[in-house]
Design a protein around this motif. Sequence first.
Motif, PDB file in Angstrom:
ATOM      1  N   SER A 165       0.978  -1.174   0.057  1.00 15.06           N
ATOM      2  CA  SER A 165      -0.038   0.173  -0.106  1.00 15.06           C
ATOM      3  C   SER A 165       0.730   1.261  -0.062  1.00 15.06           C
ATOM      4  N   ASP A 166       1.923   1.269   0.857  1.00 15.48           N
ATOM      5  CA  ASP A 166       2.772   2.295   0.938  1.00 15.48           C
ATOM      6  C   ASP A 166       3.381   2.539  -0.431  1.00 15.48           C
ATOM      7  N   ILE A 167       3.946   1.452  -1.190  1.00 14.57           N
ATOM      8  CA  ILE A 167       4.619   1.509  -2.507  1.00 14.57           C
ATOM      9  C   ILE A 167       3.694   2.126  -3.535  1.00 14.57           C
ATOM     10  N   GLY A 168       2.394   1.826  -3.300  1.00 11.96           N
ATOM     11  CA  GLY A 168       1.378   2.171  -4.316  1.00 11.96           C
ATOM     12  C   GLY A 168       1.116   3.585  -4.054  1.00 11.96           C
ATOM     13  N   SER A 169       0.892   4.030  -2.994  1.00 15.27           N
ATOM     14  CA  SER A 169       0.568   5.413  -2.604  1.00 15.27           C
ATOM     15  C   SER A 169       1.910   6.250  -3.190  1.00 15.27           C
ATOM     16  N   GLU A 170       2.913   5.994  -2.887  1.00 13.82           N
ATOM     17  CA  GLU A 170       4.304   6.841  -3.261  1.00 13.82           C
ATOM     18  C   GLU A 170       4.251   6.780  -4.992  1.00 13.82           C
ATOM     19  N   MET A 171       3.659   5.841  -5.659  1.00 14.59           N
ATOM     20  CA  MET A 171       3.741   5.485  -7.103  1.00 14.59           C
ATOM     21  C   MET A 171       2.716   6.750  -7.454  1.00 14.59           C
ATOM     22  N   VAL A 172       1.551   6.582  -6.751  1.00 15.68           N
ATOM     23  CA  VAL A 172       0.563   7.759  -7.451  1.00 15.68           C
ATOM     24  C   VAL A 172       1.036   9.035  -6.986  1.00 15.68           C
ATOM     25  N   LYS A 173       1.776   9.484  -5.859  1.00 20.23           N
ATOM     26  CA  LYS A 173       2.337  10.720  -5.653  1.00 20.23           C
ATOM     27  C   LYS A 173       3.356  10.869  -6.643  1.00 20.23           C
ATOM     28  N   ALA A 174       4.042  10.165  -7.129  1.00 21.95           N
ATOM     29  CA  ALA A 174       5.141  10.222  -7.951  1.00 21.95           C
ATOM     30  C   ALA A 174       4.695  10.651  -9.641  1.00 21.95           C
ATOM     31  N   GLY A 175       3.336  10.092  -9.768  1.00 23.09           N
ATOM     32  CA  GLY A 175       2.799  10.252 -10.960  1.00 23.09           C
ATOM     33  C   GLY A 175       3.227   9.136 -12.231  1.00 23.09           C
ATOM     34  N   ALA A 176       3.471   8.000 -11.521  1.00 23.48           N
ATOM     35  CA  ALA A 176       4.017   6.882 -12.350  1.00 23.48           C
ATOM     36  C   ALA A 176       2.835   6.259 -12.835  1.00 23.48           C
TER      37      ALA A 176
END
Length: 80
Positions: free
Chosen positions: A69-80
């Motif tokens: 979940s943390d990885i997914g959230s970071e990916m969304v924030k980074a715009g990936a």
Amino acid sequence: TTLRDNLIIRYQMGQGGKRMYDMIMTKMAILKSETGANLAEYGILVVLIAVVAMTAVAFVGNELSGTYSDIGSEMVKAGA
């Protein structure tokens, strides 16, 4: 009972009583056998191992879920 007691009882019973006594003593020996106890101990051991394994999987599963979940959230924030 002791061996002496067994011999006295068998002598007093005669031949027919001896056969019945031998049959009863054989059944008692089977009942005193530890085979069933060993089986029960192994069963309890298997259950305990299963409970520990399920607890470990549940704990690790929650940790992995949080990590993904943390990885997914970071990916969304980074715009990936």
